[in-house]
Design a protein around this motif. Sequence first.
Motif, PDB file in Angstrom:
ATOM      1  N   TYR A   1     -29.654   8.601  36.266  1.00  0.00           N
ATOM      2  CA  TYR A   1     -30.361   9.138  37.263  1.00  0.00           C
ATOM      3  C   TYR A   1     -31.354   7.922  37.715  1.00  0.00           C
ATOM      4  O   TYR A   1     -31.625   7.732  38.692  1.00  0.00           O
ATOM      5  CB  TYR A   1     -31.150  10.527  36.986  1.00  0.00           C
ATOM      6  CG  TYR A   1     -32.206  10.760  37.854  1.00  0.00           C
ATOM      7  CD1 TYR A   1     -32.126  11.174  39.208  1.00  0.00           C
ATOM      8  CD2 TYR A   1     -33.628  10.701  37.234  1.00  0.00           C
ATOM      9  CE1 TYR A   1     -33.221  11.510  39.928  1.00  0.00           C
ATOM     10  CE2 TYR A   1     -34.820  11.055  38.217  1.00  0.00           C
ATOM     11  CZ  TYR A   1     -34.450  11.325  39.426  1.00  0.00           C
ATOM     12  OH  TYR A   1     -35.465  11.655  40.247  1.00  0.00           O
ATOM     13  N   GLU A   2     -31.837   7.536  36.564  1.00  0.00           N
ATOM     14  CA  GLU A   2     -32.841   6.277  36.779  1.00  0.00           C
ATOM     15  C   GLU A   2     -32.465   5.260  37.461  1.00  0.00           C
ATOM     16  O   GLU A   2     -32.843   4.883  38.335  1.00  0.00           O
ATOM     17  CB  GLU A   2     -33.499   5.993  35.390  1.00  0.00           C
ATOM     18  CG  GLU A   2     -34.323   6.880  34.871  1.00  0.00           C
ATOM     19  CD  GLU A   2     -35.609   6.464  34.973  1.00  0.00           C
ATOM     20  OE1 GLU A   2     -36.169   5.429  34.645  1.00  0.00           O
ATOM     21  OE2 GLU A   2     -36.757   7.584  35.509  1.00  0.00           O
TER      22      GLU A   2
ATOM     23  N   LEU B   1     -39.787  17.861  30.728  1.00  0.00           N
ATOM     24  CA  LEU B   1     -39.330  16.559  31.198  1.00  0.00           C
ATOM     25  C   LEU B   1     -39.803  16.164  32.478  1.00  0.00           C
ATOM     26  O   LEU B   1     -40.353  14.827  32.723  1.00  0.00           O
ATOM     27  CB  LEU B   1     -37.897  16.485  31.575  1.00  0.00           C
ATOM     28  CG  LEU B   1     -37.455  15.092  32.342  1.00  0.00           C
ATOM     29  CD1 LEU B   1     -37.544  14.009  31.390  1.00  0.00           C
ATOM     30  CD2 LEU B   1     -35.810  15.305  32.531  1.00  0.00           C
TER      31      LEU B   1
ATOM     32  N   GLU C   1     -42.618  12.723  32.272  1.00  0.00           N
ATOM     33  CA  GLU C   1     -42.516  11.738  33.325  1.00  0.00           C
ATOM     34  C   GLU C   1     -43.794  11.447  34.034  1.00  0.00           C
ATOM     35  O   GLU C   1     -44.286  10.314  34.040  1.00  0.00           O
ATOM     36  CB  GLU C   1     -41.264  11.815  34.303  1.00  0.00           C
ATOM     37  CG  GLU C   1     -39.951  11.913  33.644  1.00  0.00           C
ATOM     38  CD  GLU C   1     -38.889  12.058  34.673  1.00  0.00           C
ATOM     39  OE1 GLU C   1     -38.184  11.097  34.906  1.00  0.00           O
ATOM     40  OE2 GLU C   1     -38.945  13.236  35.336  1.00  0.00           O
TER      41      GLU C   1
ATOM     42  N   TRP D   1     -29.380  11.532  27.491  1.00  0.00           N
ATOM     43  CA  TRP D   1     -29.844   9.929  27.797  1.00  0.00           C
ATOM     44  C   TRP D   1     -28.742   9.558  28.727  1.00  0.00           C
ATOM     45  O   TRP D   1     -29.116   8.574  29.592  1.00  0.00           O
ATOM     46  CB  TRP D   1     -29.957   9.211  26.497  1.00  0.00           C
ATOM     47  CG  TRP D   1     -31.254   9.631  26.024  1.00  0.00           C
ATOM     48  CD1 TRP D   1     -31.577  10.210  24.817  1.00  0.00           C
ATOM     49  CD2 TRP D   1     -32.672   9.548  26.595  1.00  0.00           C
ATOM     50  NE1 TRP D   1     -32.826  10.267  24.568  1.00  0.00           N
ATOM     51  CE2 TRP D   1     -33.643  10.044  25.655  1.00  0.00           C
ATOM     52  CE3 TRP D   1     -32.916   9.036  27.901  1.00  0.00           C
ATOM     53  CZ2 TRP D   1     -34.948  10.038  26.121  1.00  0.00           C
ATOM     54  CZ3 TRP D   1     -34.347   9.009  28.088  1.00  0.00           C
ATOM     55  CH2 TRP D   1     -35.453   9.549  27.100  1.00  0.00           C
TER      56      TRP D   1
ATOM     57  N   PHE E   1     -29.918  11.074  32.098  1.00  0.00           N
ATOM     58  CA  PHE E   1     -31.182  10.395  32.532  1.00  0.00           C
ATOM     59  C   PHE E   1     -31.055   8.938  32.896  1.00  0.00           C
ATOM     60  O   PHE E   1     -31.519   8.684  33.958  1.00  0.00           O
ATOM     61  CB  PHE E   1     -32.097  10.515  31.312  1.00  0.00           C
ATOM     62  CG  PHE E   1     -33.777  10.068  31.690  1.00  0.00           C
ATOM     63  CD1 PHE E   1     -34.458  10.802  32.324  1.00  0.00           C
ATOM     64  CD2 PHE E   1     -34.119   8.708  31.383  1.00  0.00           C
ATOM     65  CE1 PHE E   1     -35.653  10.736  32.677  1.00  0.00           C
ATOM     66  CE2 PHE E   1     -35.174   8.374  31.610  1.00  0.00           C
ATOM     67  CZ  PHE E   1     -35.859   9.345  32.344  1.00  0.00           C
TER      68      PHE E   1
ATOM     69  N   LEU F   1     -28.470  18.691  34.023  1.00  0.00           N
ATOM     70  CA  LEU F   1     -29.351  18.713  32.918  1.00  0.00           C
ATOM     71  C   LEU F   1     -29.084  20.334  32.414  1.00  0.00           C
ATOM     72  O   LEU F   1     -29.455  20.710  31.319  1.00  0.00           O
ATOM     73  CB  LEU F   1     -30.712  18.561  32.803  1.00  0.00           C
ATOM     74  CG  LEU F   1     -31.087  17.128  33.232  1.00  0.00           C
ATOM     75  CD1 LEU F   1     -32.677  16.981  33.528  1.00  0.00           C
ATOM     76  CD2 LEU F   1     -30.671  16.420  31.889  1.00  0.00           C
TER      77      LEU F   1
END
Length: 153
Positions: A62-63, A131, A135, A56, A59, A119
């Motif tokens: 990255y988001e 993943l 998404e 997380w 992630f 990852l």
Amino acid sequence: MKIKNILSILIVFISLNAIAQDGSFVRKKREQIKSLKVAFITDELSLTPDEAAKFWPLFNAYEDKQQEIKKQRLKGYLDRMDEESFDKLSDKEAANMLAQIESSEDELYQARKKFVTSLKGVISPIKILKLKKAEENFNRKLLQQYRDRKLRK
């Protein structure tokens, strides 16, 4: 005269309050969507607690990077241009804008590539593929719900 001034000030305050509430509403909706996305991805990937603890933060970073790129660059270029502005662009200006958009697209690609590489030490290659699928499925469901709501109105 004083009544007009007071009335004007009152209208400004009410407008600012409405804008602030609208921004708060949008923020709450984004947080809701993010929470739903986290739950959806966690379920789809079947992350172990150890994997989740490592996954997380990567992630979310990255988001955040992805949103920053989209907001600052891509959206900025496209929002500046309305239909009439496109007709007034010179070929040189259009080529320059296109180069900027391509650069932003490349930056998004490089961020995704770096994310996937990071990852690989955290989750299995199968979960990385899951993943990507999760998404896409989440975005598809979100879009479908949006369409369904629009049709009901």
